[in-house]
Design a protein around this motif. Structure first.
Motif, short mmCIF file in Angstrom:
data_model
loop_
_atom_site.label_atom_id
_atom_site.label_comp_id
_atom_site.label_asym_id
_atom_site.label_seq_id
_atom_site.Cartn_x
_atom_site.Cartn_y
_atom_site.Cartn_z
N GLN A 73 12.26 -1.82 -9.70
CA GLN A 73 12.85 -1.04 -8.81
C GLN A 73 11.98 -0.95 -7.72
O GLN A 73 12.21 -1.26 -6.27
N LEU A 74 10.68 -0.71 -7.87
CA LEU A 74 9.46 -0.86 -7.08
C LEU A 74 9.31 -2.01 -6.30
O LEU A 74 9.12 -2.27 -4.93
N ARG A 75 9.24 -3.11 -7.12
CA ARG A 75 9.01 -4.50 -6.56
C ARG A 75 10.44 -5.02 -5.60
O ARG A 75 9.97 -5.26 -4.24
N ALA A 76 11.48 -4.24 -5.74
CA ALA A 76 12.55 -4.60 -4.81
C ALA A 76 12.35 -3.78 -3.70
O ALA A 76 12.60 -4.23 -2.46
N LEU A 77 11.92 -2.50 -3.77
CA LEU A 77 11.72 -1.59 -2.68
C LEU A 77 10.67 -2.30 -1.83
O LEU A 77 10.70 -2.17 -0.64
N LEU A 78 9.50 -2.61 -2.16
CA LEU A 78 8.50 -3.45 -1.44
C LEU A 78 8.90 -4.60 -0.75
O LEU A 78 8.63 -4.74 0.36
N ARG A 79 9.82 -5.51 -1.10
CA ARG A 79 10.17 -6.65 -0.58
C ARG A 79 11.38 -6.17 0.43
O ARG A 79 11.37 -7.03 1.55
N LYS A 80 12.02 -5.18 0.32
CA LYS A 80 13.01 -4.94 1.18
C LYS A 80 12.28 -4.30 2.39
O LYS A 80 12.65 -4.59 3.42
N GLU A 81 11.58 -3.23 2.08
CA GLU A 81 10.99 -2.30 3.40
C GLU A 81 9.48 -3.02 3.98
O GLU A 81 9.29 -2.56 4.97
N ARG A 82 8.88 -3.79 3.21
CA ARG A 82 7.64 -4.56 3.71
C ARG A 82 6.69 -3.34 4.56
O ARG A 82 6.64 -3.49 5.61
N PHE A 83 6.22 -2.49 3.56
CA PHE A 83 5.46 -1.45 4.19
C PHE A 83 4.24 -1.86 4.66
O PHE A 83 3.46 -2.94 4.13
N ASP A 84 3.58 -1.54 5.62
CA ASP A 84 2.14 -1.62 6.04
C ASP A 84 1.15 -1.21 4.92
O ASP A 84 0.13 -1.91 4.86
N VAL A 85 1.52 0.05 4.52
CA VAL A 85 0.35 0.74 3.72
C VAL A 85 1.04 1.22 2.45
O VAL A 85 2.30 1.84 2.56
N ILE A 86 0.54 1.10 1.26
CA ILE A 86 0.98 1.99 0.36
C ILE A 86 -0.41 2.68 -0.24
O ILE A 86 -1.28 2.32 -0.45
N HIS A 87 0.02 4.11 -0.21
CA HIS A 87 -1.16 4.97 -0.44
C HIS A 87 -1.02 5.66 -1.82
O HIS A 87 0.20 6.49 -2.02
N VAL A 88 -1.60 5.17 -2.94
CA VAL A 88 -1.52 5.81 -4.32
C VAL A 88 -2.41 6.81 -4.56
O VAL A 88 -3.48 7.04 -4.00
N ASN A 89 -1.95 7.83 -5.58
CA ASN A 89 -2.77 8.93 -5.72
C ASN A 89 -3.00 9.16 -7.22
O ASN A 89 -3.32 10.15 -7.55
N GLY A 90 -2.79 8.14 -8.16
CA GLY A 90 -2.97 8.58 -9.52
C GLY A 90 -3.10 7.30 -10.33
O GLY A 90 -2.76 6.27 -9.67
N SER A 91 -3.55 7.19 -11.39
CA SER A 91 -3.56 6.01 -12.23
C SER A 91 -2.28 5.02 -12.68
O SER A 91 -2.29 3.89 -12.53
N ALA A 92 -1.29 6.12 -13.03
CA ALA A 92 -0.20 5.38 -13.25
C ALA A 92 0.64 4.72 -12.09
O ALA A 92 1.13 3.63 -12.01
N ASP A 93 0.77 5.63 -11.02
CA ASP A 93 1.34 4.94 -9.88
C ASP A 93 0.61 3.78 -9.30
O ASP A 93 1.21 2.70 -8.55
N HIS A 94 -1.00 3.99 -9.22
CA HIS A 94 -1.53 2.90 -8.85
C HIS A 94 -1.54 1.45 -9.65
O HIS A 94 -1.24 0.33 -8.92
N ARG A 95 -1.44 1.70 -10.74
CA ARG A 95 -1.05 0.36 -11.81
C ARG A 95 0.40 -0.24 -11.45
O ARG A 95 0.31 -1.40 -11.47
N LEU A 96 1.46 0.62 -11.50
CA LEU A 96 2.60 -0.07 -10.97
C LEU A 96 2.70 -0.53 -10.03
O LEU A 96 3.37 -1.74 -9.52
N CYS A 97 2.07 -0.04 -8.73
CA CYS A 97 2.01 -0.64 -7.45
C CYS A 97 1.19 -1.96 -7.46
O CYS A 97 1.62 -2.96 -6.79
N MET A 98 0.02 -2.12 -8.06
CA MET A 98 -0.54 -3.20 -8.41
C MET A 98 0.09 -4.41 -8.94
O MET A 98 0.22 -5.34 -8.28
N LEU A 99 1.05 -4.08 -10.09
CA LEU A 99 1.85 -5.06 -10.82
C LEU A 99 2.75 -5.39 -9.59
O LEU A 99 3.50 -6.65 -9.51
#
Length: 381
Positions: A73-99
């Motif tokens: 779900q996150l990967r599809a969102l990133l490819r669709k929206e093409r964000f300039d910045v992702i601001h992560v705030n914890g280990s779990a969301d950071h890890r998923l965003c990295m992947l």
């Protein structure tokens, strides 16, 4: 600029929620903002209520299949929206965003990670995120910066941006507001007593029980003058039992979680944050000071970057009931100091805790990416 904010916390989320929403509210007028957080989180609920802000329900923790679905779900969102910045705030969301950003190459967003706690940042998971999932690290206080310099993150990627609070929202209350607040939060018999309180929460490491223990040790004629007011998640049975054993059940009031801490702050004579670990700069401390309350803090993390001992509050050793007892006793014997110390706390907040400065400096970190991550951070499939 298109910005994605993420946080893994369910429920209230504490300072993480306050942090993200402070940025979202200020930046939504000039940037396209999306917030991804668990369905049950206060963060998502507040984001959904803001016009112009997109909100995505996403679970950053769970069983392997749930995580796989969240990753897709996150990967599809990133490819669709093409964000300039992702601001992560914890280990779990950071890890998923990295992947999720793996293999995006030059299209990969600039990833900013905020270190909110005092935890050690040298584990294998952290090493992976530092190498493959971080462009900049925001340290919320000087203490965090010094800790992170000793971690696996590169010195040149570290930025200090102190948390800010809305000094228009948090400001000294009128006498009439104090009377109304006390009537709403305290039993009638307690409304004229000396109120010491904290909105830093009831987690064990916050050490609020040190204040309860200290007040219980005051001479009877002084102890009876004091009420302790605690905002945050209601304590568990074990914590309540400890309060009872100290003979303090009739002098400690728990408000539960509050949507508006304004009346709570108005009720206080003195605030406190007595954490023994994990603490950084503390939104709660800064909110109390902005409201014109001197604060008792432990010498932990970045708390002493807020308070100057004897000027706008007091600094005590961590986990020191004796230190808290001495401080409270001193205050009770010389309450006249509270007026000028509260004024200094407010002045410090106006000068150093600016929300505009906090947001502006955070935006400057985003701008360092210019929408393009550096070559070191690009992942290839």
């Amino acid at each position: 600029m298109k910005i994605l904010y993420t946080n893994f916390h369910q429920g209230d989320g504490g300072g993480h929620t306050t942090y993200v929403m402070s940025l979202v509210r200020m930046l939504r007028q000039k940037s396209q903002i999306t917030v991804a957080a668990p369905r049950s989180s206060r963060l998502l609920a507040e984001a959904e209520a803001l016009p112009g802000v997109e909100s995505i329900a996403l679970e950053f923790k769970g069983r392997p299949l749930q995580q796989w679905n969240a990753l897709r779900q996150l990967r599809a969102l990133l490819r669709k929206e093409r964000f300039d910045v992702i601001h992560v705030n914890g280990s779990a969301d950071h890890r998923l965003c990295m992947l999720a950003t793996a293999g995006m190459g030059a299209k990969r967003p600039f990833i900013v990670y905020t270190q909110h706690t005092d935890r050690t940042a040298n584990s294998l998971g952290v090493r992976m995120r530092a190498k493959w999932g971080t462009n900049r690290v925001i340290c919320v206080c000087g203490h965090t910066f010094r800790r992170m310099k000793q971690s696996v993150f590169r010195d040149e990627d570290l930025r200090v941006v102190h948390n800010g609070v809305d000094t228009d929202q948090y400001q000294p209350a009128s006498r009439e507001d104090v009377v109304r607040a006390r009537a709403a939060l305290l039993p009638a018999a307690m409304r004229n007593r000396f109120v010491i309180g904290s909105n830093a929460g009831t987690a064990s490491y916050k050490n609020w029980m040190d204040m309860v223990s200290a007040v219980s040790l005051l001479p009877d004629h002084e102890r009876g003058q004091v009420v302790i007011l605690i905002a945050g998640k209601l304590p568990d049975d074990e914590q309540r039992q400890r309060v009872y054993e100290l003979g303090m059940s009739d002098q400690v009031v728990f408000t539960g979680l509050l949507d508006d801490v304004g009346p709570f702050l108005a009720t206080l004579d003195v605030g406190f944050v007595l954490s023994s670990r994990l603490e950084t700069i503390s939104f709660a401390c800064r909110e109390m000071m902005a409201a014109g309350k001197p604060v008792i803090v432990s010498k932990v993390g970045g708390l002493t970057e807020n308070v100057t001992h004897g000027r706008n509050g007091w600094v005590v050793p961590p986990a020191s009931v004796a230190g808290v007892l001495e401080t409270v006793s001193t205050i009770l014997h010389d309450r006249a100091i509270l007026k000028w110390m509260g004024a200094d706390a407010r002045s410090t907040a106006m000068r150093e805790f600016s929300l505009a400065t906090f947001v502006g400096q955070t935006e400057s970190v985003y701008m360092e990416g210019n929408g393009q991550p550096d070559a070191r951070m690009r992942l290839t499939s």
